[in-house]
Scaffold this motif. Structure first.
Motif, PDB file in Angstrom:
ATOM      1  N   ARG A   1       0.823  -1.209   0.000  1.00  0.00           N
ATOM      2  CA  ARG A   1       0.000   0.000   0.000  1.00  0.00           C
ATOM      3  C   ARG A   1       0.862   1.266   0.000  1.00  0.00           C
ATOM      4  O   ARG A   1       0.622   2.215   0.745  1.00  0.00           O
ATOM      5  CB  ARG A   1      -0.965  -0.005   1.180  1.00  0.00           C
ATOM      6  CG  ARG A   1      -1.961  -1.144   1.105  1.00  0.00           C
ATOM      7  CD  ARG A   1      -2.784  -1.357   2.324  1.00  0.00           C
ATOM      8  NE  ARG A   1      -3.429  -0.144   2.805  1.00  0.00           N
ATOM      9  CZ  ARG A   1      -3.999  -0.055   3.984  1.00  0.00           C
ATOM     10  NH1 ARG A   1      -4.003  -1.083   4.789  1.00  0.00           N
ATOM     11  NH2 ARG A   1      -4.570   1.059   4.365  1.00  0.00           N
ATOM     12  N   ALA A   2       1.886   1.264  -0.837  1.00  0.00           N
ATOM     13  CA  ALA A   2       2.847   2.361  -0.868  1.00  0.00           C
ATOM     14  C   ALA A   2       2.206   3.706  -1.172  1.00  0.00           C
ATOM     15  O   ALA A   2       2.581   4.726  -0.586  1.00  0.00           O
ATOM     16  CB  ALA A   2       3.955   2.064  -1.878  1.00  0.00           C
ATOM     17  N   GLU A   3       1.236   3.718  -2.069  1.00  0.00           N
ATOM     18  CA  GLU A   3       0.639   5.000  -2.441  1.00  0.00           C
ATOM     19  C   GLU A   3       0.009   5.695  -1.242  1.00  0.00           C
ATOM     20  O   GLU A   3       0.243   6.881  -0.993  1.00  0.00           O
ATOM     21  CB  GLU A   3      -0.395   4.811  -3.551  1.00  0.00           C
ATOM     22  CG  GLU A   3      -0.943   6.118  -4.054  1.00  0.00           C
ATOM     23  CD  GLU A   3      -1.817   5.955  -5.283  1.00  0.00           C
ATOM     24  OE1 GLU A   3      -2.159   6.985  -5.875  1.00  0.00           O
ATOM     25  OE2 GLU A   3      -2.161   4.826  -5.659  1.00  0.00           O
ATOM     26  N   GLU A   4      -0.777   4.959  -0.460  1.00  0.00           N
ATOM     27  CA  GLU A   4      -1.418   5.548   0.723  1.00  0.00           C
ATOM     28  C   GLU A   4      -0.391   5.984   1.756  1.00  0.00           C
ATOM     29  O   GLU A   4      -0.507   7.048   2.358  1.00  0.00           O
ATOM     30  CB  GLU A   4      -2.359   4.534   1.365  1.00  0.00           C
ATOM     31  CG  GLU A   4      -3.592   4.228   0.558  1.00  0.00           C
ATOM     32  CD  GLU A   4      -4.433   3.171   1.238  1.00  0.00           C
ATOM     33  OE1 GLU A   4      -4.607   3.254   2.474  1.00  0.00           O
ATOM     34  OE2 GLU A   4      -4.904   2.265   0.539  1.00  0.00           O
ATOM     35  N   ALA A   5       0.626   5.155   1.969  1.00  0.00           N
ATOM     36  CA  ALA A   5       1.626   5.447   2.984  1.00  0.00           C
ATOM     37  C   ALA A   5       2.474   6.660   2.599  1.00  0.00           C
ATOM     38  O   ALA A   5       2.806   7.483   3.462  1.00  0.00           O
ATOM     39  CB  ALA A   5       2.509   4.223   3.194  1.00  0.00           C
ATOM     40  N   LEU A   6       2.831   6.785   1.325  1.00  0.00           N
ATOM     41  CA  LEU A   6       3.595   7.947   0.886  1.00  0.00           C
ATOM     42  C   LEU A   6       2.773   9.219   1.019  1.00  0.00           C
ATOM     43  O   LEU A   6       3.296  10.270   1.405  1.00  0.00           O
ATOM     44  CB  LEU A   6       4.077   7.757  -0.554  1.00  0.00           C
ATOM     45  CG  LEU A   6       5.168   6.705  -0.741  1.00  0.00           C
ATOM     46  CD1 LEU A   6       5.341   6.367  -2.216  1.00  0.00           C
ATOM     47  CD2 LEU A   6       6.476   7.171  -0.134  1.00  0.00           C
TER      48      LEU A   6
ATOM     49  N   GLU B   1       3.396   2.540  -7.836  1.00  0.00           N
ATOM     50  CA  GLU B   1       2.478   3.156  -6.885  1.00  0.00           C
ATOM     51  C   GLU B   1       3.103   4.364  -6.206  1.00  0.00           C
ATOM     52  O   GLU B   1       4.226   4.323  -5.750  1.00  0.00           O
ATOM     53  CB  GLU B   1       2.084   2.157  -5.795  1.00  0.00           C
ATOM     54  CG  GLU B   1       1.195   1.053  -6.256  1.00  0.00           C
ATOM     55  CD  GLU B   1       0.785   0.179  -5.089  1.00  0.00           C
ATOM     56  OE1 GLU B   1       0.725   0.665  -3.949  1.00  0.00           O
ATOM     57  OE2 GLU B   1       0.532  -0.990  -5.339  1.00  0.00           O
ATOM     58  N   GLY B   2       2.379   5.426  -6.138  1.00  0.00           N
ATOM     59  CA  GLY B   2       2.781   6.589  -5.372  1.00  0.00           C
ATOM     60  C   GLY B   2       3.936   7.379  -5.947  1.00  0.00           C
ATOM     61  O   GLY B   2       4.587   8.128  -5.226  1.00  0.00           O
ATOM     62  N   GLU B   3       4.184   7.237  -7.232  1.00  0.00           N
ATOM     63  CA  GLU B   3       5.333   7.916  -7.833  1.00  0.00           C
ATOM     64  C   GLU B   3       5.270   9.432  -7.654  1.00  0.00           C
ATOM     65  O   GLU B   3       6.271  10.065  -7.345  1.00  0.00           O
ATOM     66  CB  GLU B   3       5.434   7.551  -9.313  1.00  0.00           C
ATOM     67  CG  GLU B   3       6.797   7.726  -9.900  1.00  0.00           C
ATOM     68  CD  GLU B   3       7.881   6.916  -9.208  1.00  0.00           C
ATOM     69  OE1 GLU B   3       8.976   7.461  -9.033  1.00  0.00           O
ATOM     70  OE2 GLU B   3       7.653   5.764  -8.825  1.00  0.00           O
ATOM     71  N   GLU B   4       4.079  10.007  -7.813  1.00  0.00           N
ATOM     72  CA  GLU B   4       3.970  11.464  -7.654  1.00  0.00           C
ATOM     73  C   GLU B   4       4.227  11.889  -6.211  1.00  0.00           C
ATOM     74  O   GLU B   4       4.839  12.919  -5.960  1.00  0.00           O
ATOM     75  CB  GLU B   4       2.620  11.977  -8.129  1.00  0.00           C
ATOM     76  CG  GLU B   4       1.452  11.480  -7.299  1.00  0.00           C
ATOM     77  CD  GLU B   4       0.113  11.878  -7.878  1.00  0.00           C
ATOM     78  OE1 GLU B   4      -0.727  12.362  -7.088  1.00  0.00           O
ATOM     79  OE2 GLU B   4      -0.086  11.714  -9.081  1.00  0.00           O
ATOM     80  N   HIS B   5       3.782  11.072  -5.237  1.00  0.00           N
ATOM     81  CA  HIS B   5       4.030  11.385  -3.828  1.00  0.00           C
ATOM     82  C   HIS B   5       5.519  11.257  -3.512  1.00  0.00           C
ATOM     83  O   HIS B   5       6.073  12.075  -2.770  1.00  0.00           O
ATOM     84  CB  HIS B   5       3.227  10.469  -2.917  1.00  0.00           C
ATOM     85  CG  HIS B   5       1.760  10.491  -3.190  1.00  0.00           C
ATOM     86  ND1 HIS B   5       1.011  11.648  -3.181  1.00  0.00           N
ATOM     87  CD2 HIS B   5       0.895   9.499  -3.490  1.00  0.00           C
ATOM     88  CE1 HIS B   5      -0.244  11.363  -3.457  1.00  0.00           C
ATOM     89  NE2 HIS B   5      -0.339  10.064  -3.649  1.00  0.00           N
ATOM     90  N   LEU B   6       6.157  10.245  -4.085  1.00  0.00           N
ATOM     91  CA  LEU B   6       7.591  10.062  -3.888  1.00  0.00           C
ATOM     92  C   LEU B   6       8.370  11.255  -4.429  1.00  0.00           C
ATOM     93  O   LEU B   6       9.293  11.752  -3.781  1.00  0.00           O
ATOM     94  CB  LEU B   6       8.052   8.765  -4.558  1.00  0.00           C
ATOM     95  CG  LEU B   6       9.514   8.405  -4.394  1.00  0.00           C
ATOM     96  CD1 LEU B   6       9.876   8.222  -2.928  1.00  0.00           C
ATOM     97  CD2 LEU B   6       9.832   7.153  -5.183  1.00  0.00           C
TER      98      LEU B   6
END
Length: 87
Positions: free
Chosen positions: A12-17, A41-46
């Motif tokens: 659930r990397a996207e939610e966690a990031l 997942e979550g590339e924009e948050h990263l």
């Protein structure tokens, strides 16, 4: 008083990031550790975390674009934080 917070991400990397980004709003020191492959997942948050100089590292070699930390070193690092949030 400024707190040091580590967000440990499994799946659930996207939610966690996204959650880690939110924690930066309180002016605490936030770091992120990925323990599993994240895929896309979550590339924009990263990217946002990197833009605001939040250290992001991994213990999984599949995340080859991130600094790799050995598991033993991660265990030692845990004691440096006021809060460790597993997600």
């Amino acid at each position: 008083m400024t707190k040091r917070i580590l967000v440990v991400i499994g799946d659930r990397a996207e939610e966690a990031l996204r959650m880690a980004l939110g924690l930066t709003l309180a002016d605490d020191v936030v770091e992120v550790c990925l323990t599993a492959p994240r895929g896309d997942e979550g590339e924009e948050h990263l990217e946002l975390l990197r833009d605001i100089d939040v250290p992001v590292w991994t213990i999984d070699q599949a995340n080859s674009d991130l600094p790799l930390v050995e598991r033993d070193d991660m265990a030692r690092r845990l004691a440096e934080f006021d809060h460790v949030i597993p997600y």
